[in-house]
Design a protein around this motif. Structure first.
Motif, PDB file in Angstrom:
ATOM      1  N   PRO A   1       0.790  -1.224   0.000  1.00 32.42           N
ATOM      2  CA  PRO A   1       0.000   0.000   0.000  1.00 32.42           C
ATOM      3  C   PRO A   1       0.827   1.282   0.000  1.00 32.42           C
ATOM      4  CG  PRO A   1      -0.999  -1.592   1.461  1.00 32.42           C
ATOM      5  CD  PRO A   1       0.304  -2.176   1.010  1.00 32.42           C
ATOM      6  N   SER A   2       1.991   1.274   0.643  1.00 33.05           N
ATOM      7  CA  SER A   2       2.822   2.491   0.653  1.00 33.05           C
ATOM      8  C   SER A   2       3.284   2.829  -0.765  1.00 33.05           C
ATOM      9  CB  SER A   2       4.023   2.309   1.580  1.00 33.05           C
ATOM     10  OG  SER A   2       4.785   1.170   1.222  1.00 33.05           O
ATOM     11  N   LEU A   3       3.567   1.800  -1.577  1.00 41.03           N
ATOM     12  CA  LEU A   3       3.930   2.022  -2.979  1.00 41.03           C
ATOM     13  C   LEU A   3       2.738   2.540  -3.766  1.00 41.03           C
ATOM     14  CD1 LEU A   3       5.863   1.553  -5.475  1.00 41.03           C
ATOM     15  CD2 LEU A   3       4.866  -0.731  -5.624  1.00 41.03           C
ATOM     16  N   VAL A   4       1.572   1.958  -3.537  1.00 40.36           N
ATOM     17  CA  VAL A   4       0.359   2.380  -4.231  1.00 40.36           C
ATOM     18  C   VAL A   4       0.020   3.826  -3.882  1.00 40.36           C
ATOM     19  CG1 VAL A   4      -2.102   1.921  -4.552  1.00 40.36           C
ATOM     20  CG2 VAL A   4      -0.512   0.013  -4.260  1.00 40.36           C
ATOM     21  N   MET A   5       0.203   4.198  -2.611  1.00 40.47           N
ATOM     22  CA  MET A   5      -0.143   5.560  -2.189  1.00 40.47           C
ATOM     23  C   MET A   5       0.798   6.595  -2.796  1.00 40.47           C
ATOM     24  SD  MET A   5      -2.822   5.011  -0.683  1.00 40.47           S
ATOM     25  CE  MET A   5      -3.211   3.332  -1.184  1.00 40.47           C
ATOM     26  N   ALA A   6       2.070   6.239  -2.997  1.00 39.44           N
ATOM     27  CA  ALA A   6       2.998   7.151  -3.664  1.00 39.44           C
ATOM     28  C   ALA A   6       2.524   7.417  -5.093  1.00 39.44           C
ATOM     29  CB  ALA A   6       4.405   6.571  -3.659  1.00 39.44           C
ATOM     30  N   THR A   7       1.995   6.376  -5.743  1.00 33.95           N
ATOM     31  CA  THR A   7       1.430   6.547  -7.080  1.00 33.95           C
ATOM     32  C   THR A   7       0.217   7.465  -7.047  1.00 33.95           C
ATOM     33  OG1 THR A   7       2.203   4.374  -7.833  1.00 33.95           O
ATOM     34  CG2 THR A   7       0.339   5.337  -9.010  1.00 33.95           C
ATOM     35  N   VAL A   8      -0.677   7.245  -6.092  1.00 37.53           N
ATOM     36  CA  VAL A   8      -1.888   8.069  -5.969  1.00 37.53           C
ATOM     37  C   VAL A   8      -1.512   9.529  -5.742  1.00 37.53           C
ATOM     38  CG1 VAL A   8      -3.899   8.533  -4.514  1.00 37.53           C
ATOM     39  CG2 VAL A   8      -3.356   6.184  -5.173  1.00 37.53           C
ATOM     40  N   LEU A   9      -0.546   9.789  -4.877  1.00 36.48           N
ATOM     41  CA  LEU A   9      -0.117  11.161  -4.590  1.00 36.48           C
ATOM     42  C   LEU A   9       0.472  11.835  -5.827  1.00 36.48           C
ATOM     43  CD1 LEU A   9       1.400  10.535  -1.067  1.00 36.48           C
ATOM     44  CD2 LEU A   9      -0.453  12.149  -1.564  1.00 36.48           C
ATOM     45  N   SER A  10       1.223  11.076  -6.623  1.00 36.19           N
ATOM     46  CA  SER A  10       1.800  11.654  -7.841  1.00 36.19           C
ATOM     47  C   SER A  10       0.712  12.044  -8.833  1.00 36.19           C
ATOM     48  CB  SER A  10       2.779  10.667  -8.485  1.00 36.19           C
ATOM     49  OG  SER A  10       2.104   9.563  -9.082  1.00 36.19           O
TER      50      SER A  10
ATOM     51  N   VAL B   1      -4.125   3.950 -14.901  1.00 39.09           N
ATOM     52  CA  VAL B   1      -2.713   3.634 -14.711  1.00 39.09           C
ATOM     53  C   VAL B   1      -2.597   2.526 -13.671  1.00 39.09           C
ATOM     54  CG1 VAL B   1      -2.377   5.368 -12.904  1.00 39.09           C
ATOM     55  CG2 VAL B   1      -0.427   4.680 -14.304  1.00 39.09           C
ATOM     56  N   ASP B   2      -1.593   1.663 -13.841  1.00 45.13           N
ATOM     57  CA  ASP B   2      -1.364   0.612 -12.851  1.00 45.13           C
ATOM     58  C   ASP B   2      -0.835   1.214 -11.558  1.00 45.13           C
ATOM     59  OD1 ASP B   2      -2.190  -1.316 -14.611  1.00 45.13           O
ATOM     60  OD2 ASP B   2      -0.175  -1.894 -15.244  1.00 45.13           O
ATOM     61  N   CYS B   3      -1.060   0.510 -10.465  1.00 40.58           N
ATOM     62  CA  CYS B   3      -0.726   1.062  -9.153  1.00 40.58           C
ATOM     63  C   CYS B   3       0.779   1.205  -8.934  1.00 40.58           C
ATOM     64  CB  CYS B   3      -1.332   0.206  -8.041  1.00 40.58           C
ATOM     65  SG  CYS B   3      -0.676  -1.478  -7.976  1.00 40.58           S
ATOM     66  N   ASP B   4       1.599   0.553  -9.760  1.00 36.75           N
ATOM     67  CA  ASP B   4       3.052   0.675  -9.606  1.00 36.75           C
ATOM     68  C   ASP B   4       3.678   1.579 -10.663  1.00 36.75           C
ATOM     69  OD1 ASP B   4       2.624  -0.939 -11.768  1.00 36.75           O
ATOM     70  OD2 ASP B   4       4.107  -2.462 -11.225  1.00 36.75           O
ATOM     71  N   MET B   5       2.836   2.350 -11.385  1.00 36.67           N
ATOM     72  CA  MET B   5       3.330   3.260 -12.420  1.00 36.67           C
ATOM     73  C   MET B   5       3.058   4.701 -11.988  1.00 36.67           C
ATOM     74  SD  MET B   5       4.525   1.373 -15.029  1.00 36.67           S
ATOM     75  CE  MET B   5       4.481   2.447 -16.446  1.00 36.67           C
ATOM     76  N   TYR B   6       4.011   5.297 -11.289  1.00 34.25           N
ATOM     77  CA  TYR B   6       3.789   6.650 -10.785  1.00 34.25           C
ATOM     78  C   TYR B   6       3.944   7.684 -11.901  1.00 34.25           C
ATOM     79  CZ  TYR B   6       8.918   7.266 -10.696  1.00 34.25           C
ATOM     80  OH  TYR B   6      10.245   7.365 -11.046  1.00 34.25           O
ATOM     81  N   SER B   7       3.318   8.831 -11.700  1.00 33.29           N
ATOM     82  CA  SER B   7       3.421   9.927 -12.663  1.00 33.29           C
ATOM     83  C   SER B   7       4.792  10.576 -12.541  1.00 33.29           C
ATOM     84  CB  SER B   7       2.324  10.962 -12.408  1.00 33.29           C
ATOM     85  OG  SER B   7       2.578  12.135 -13.158  1.00 33.29           O
ATOM     86  N   ASN B   8       5.506  10.626 -13.653  1.00 34.05           N
ATOM     87  CA  ASN B   8       6.847  11.206 -13.681  1.00 34.05           C
ATOM     88  C   ASN B   8       6.870  12.565 -14.369  1.00 34.05           C
ATOM     89  OD1 ASN B   8       9.826  10.840 -13.319  1.00 34.05           O
ATOM     90  ND2 ASN B   8       9.812  10.929 -15.551  1.00 34.05           N
ATOM     91  N   ASN B   9       5.731  12.953 -14.931  1.00 32.28           N
ATOM     92  CA  ASN B   9       5.642  14.202 -15.686  1.00 32.28           C
ATOM     93  C   ASN B   9       4.328  14.873 -15.330  1.00 32.28           C
ATOM     94  OD1 ASN B   9       5.393  16.250 -17.603  1.00 32.28           O
ATOM     95  ND2 ASN B   9       6.283  15.025 -19.244  1.00 32.28           N
TER      96      ASN B   9
END
Length: 558
Positions: free
Chosen positions: A107-116, A299-307
């Motif tokens: 979940p901590s990884l998923v939440m970093a994605t959500v925040l991005s 977007v998949d939960c392990d693909m954070y926004s980089n842009n």
């Protein structure tokens, strides 16, 4: 009127075409030799004919690959023109994130994605972020609840310093992002401490497998788990953690926060849940009563926004006055942060990202790959192309509503039985019945007359984590190969289903991936049989003759 995006031919295409002509000539010569020098009889004859069959297949597959390599194109967007032309009249966007298991997807990884995703450079009142939790886990809900509180500090911090990337996990992990200015450093340290505290609490709860009772009283949503349930047997849950239409939903800087919604669709053992496609279709319905934005991104939960400008870049295609009305979806590539220099498992997809999808864009657009994609909502709901159709970019639910009533209505749309006797999974939403539901959904959209666009900006839009072991890689490629081959063998075979609907090179481009699986057989034959033939003295290739010449050299010794 100036275009919002430009289309450019990729460099070096003339040189490649010359190379392709020579390769084609070589293939013809090899096949001609193989067909005219068949041994009379014996084991060598069978092996020789097998080599001929394998080379015929390789020649055919090479021709198929030319559809995506003959004339690739590149896209370039003009975000400044978009801002000048539309200003604050930009459409609302619904963002879907899918997760399924708090053990395999921390979940901590998923939440970093959500925040991005919440921190996009976009009006926050026009952003709606939905997390689909197919495991229906209270641990994931707790993590999202923590995230909703931390977002009040993270989003203004991102805007104030225009940071990239906007995933706190990635941003704080890079020591180069630590500021030198004392004032900035103080705020940086405060936000970093808040993030680390949130992450530690989430990880602690996941390790224990239980949310402390005193925390459950802080949000009514935790009561959804009072009746029990498992990851495969639970009732529907929809909770609006942040209501962007509520004037009181503000961050620490006094700005409106994006809407944040948790959804766990109902699961029962006696009903097939249709995997990710089922979750996506439930999200489409649930979002229709909460925000109903005309643009949907998933977007998949392990693909954070980089842009942080990815939404604006996508809108340059949708809102373009000349070509935008034809575009159904905008696909970004998959990029990964954990690639080694040698990349021994080939998981970087460099050829697909740099060549093949750009080549598909020439003929009507790339495949839908299930992540990093922006769709028009109405097209996902089954609309066919009509050149006279005008999109209502102002559509969406803008009035304030009672959260409890909206949540109850949304729950009814996420039940197991809602889709019975409907066209969901067939004519509406993502397709069911295929391991690669995204590809078959994109093919259907193309066959309804729409085009798609491939956008690969200099700064990657999304970055994720690729498989790092051979077993993970084989499992992933097995699913893709089987899924694409099943499409090729079904009624959705691009050569039949797409006949008369999409161009032949576009059909060939789809079949390039549909033929991954059978391509392994001639490859295996070509690897094994020549080696065995060499051991047994069976000639399967032309003999090499060396010609020597005697050259006399005289030396003048005087």
């Amino acid at each position: 009127m100036a275009r919002l995006f430009a289309t450019e031919k990729a460099g070096g295409s003339a040189l490649y075409k010359l190379h392709a002509v020579t390769v084609f000539a070589g293939i013809c010569l090899v096949l001609c030799y193989r067909a005219t020098h068949v041994p009379a009889a014996g084991a060598g004859r069978a092996a020789w004919l097998g080599m001929l069959a394998a080379e015929l297949w390789f020649g055919f597959y090479w021709v198929i690959t030319q559809s995506v390599r003959w004339c690739p194109i590149r896209r370039r967007t003009f975000k400044d023109r978009l801002a000048a032309r539309y200003g604050d009249r930009l459409p609302c966007v619904d963002i879907f994130v899918c997760t399924a298991d708090p053990q395999s997807e921390p979940p901590s990884l998923v939440m970093a994605t959500v925040l991005s995703l919440m921190a996009y450079n976009y009006p926050p009142e026009k952003l709606n972020v939905y997390l689909s939790d197919d495991g229906g886990s209270i641990l994931t809900f707790y993590a999202l609840w923590e995230t909703s509180a931390f977002a009040k500090h993270w989003l203004p911090f991102c805007r104030r310093y225009n940071i990239e990337p906007r995933s706190p996990a990635v941003y704080f992990a890079d020591s180069d992002n630590k500021p030198n200015d004392p004032r900035t450093l103080e705020e940086w340290s405060v936000v970093k401490d808040l993030y680390e505290g949130m992450t530690e609490r989430i990880d602690s709860v996941v390790r224990s497998g239980k949310v402390p009772e005193e925390m459950k009283v802080n949000h009514k949503g935790f009561s959804e788990w009072n009746t029990g349930g498992t990851s495969k047997d639970h009732h529907p849950i929809v909770q609006i953690l942040i209501d962007g239409k509520d004037k009181g939903a503000l961050d620490s800087g006094g700005n409106v926060l994006p809407t944040l919604v948790y959804m766990a669709r109902e699961k029962r053992p006696q009903y097939h849940h249709n995997f990710k496609a089922g979750a996506m279709n439930a999200l489409i319905r649930v979002s229709s009563v909460i925000s109903k934005s005309p643009i949907i991104m998933n977007v998949d939960c392990d693909m954070y926004s980089n842009n942080s400008d990815s939404i604006r870049e996508a809108l340059c295609f949708f809102l373009d006055e000349e070509m935008g009305h034809k575009i159904a979806f905008v696909q970004y590539p998959q990029n990964y942060s954990n690639m080694t220099k040698n990349n021994i498992y080939g998981n970087s997809f460099s050829v697909i990202n740099q060549v093949e999808f750009a080549g598909l864009d020439t003929w009507g657009g790339p495949l839908y790959i299930g992540t990093g994609c922006f769709h028009r909502r109405e097209i996902l709901c089954g609309r066919s192309f009509n050149k006279d159709y005008k999109e209502d970019w102002d559509q969406g639910i803008k009035t304030q509503h009672r959260i409890d009533q909206t949540e109850e209505k949304a729950k009814s749309l996420a039940t197991c039985t809602y889709e019975h006797n409907t066209q969901w999974g067939n004519e509406i939403g993502l397709k069911y019945g295929c391991p690669v539901e995204d590809v078959i959904t994109g093919l259907t959209i193309h066959c309804r007359g729409w085009e798609s666009v491939y956008n690969n900006p200099p700064r990657a839009a999304f970055i994720g984590v690729a498989p790092t072991t051979i077993s993970q890689t084989i499992l992933q490629h097995k699913r893709w190969s089987e899924g694409n081959f099943s499409i090729f063998l079904s009624k959705y075979c691009p050569f039949f289903f797409g006949h008369g609907k999409i161009r032949l090179p576009h059909q060939m481009g789809y079949c390039l991936y549909g033929l991954w699986a059978p391509n392994s057989l001639p490859t295996l034959y070509y690897v094994l049989i020549p080696s065995l033939g060499l051991l047994k003295g069976t000639p399967l290739f032309p003999e090499v003759c060396y010609m020597t010449s005697h050259i006399s050299v005289s030396y003048d010794l005087h």
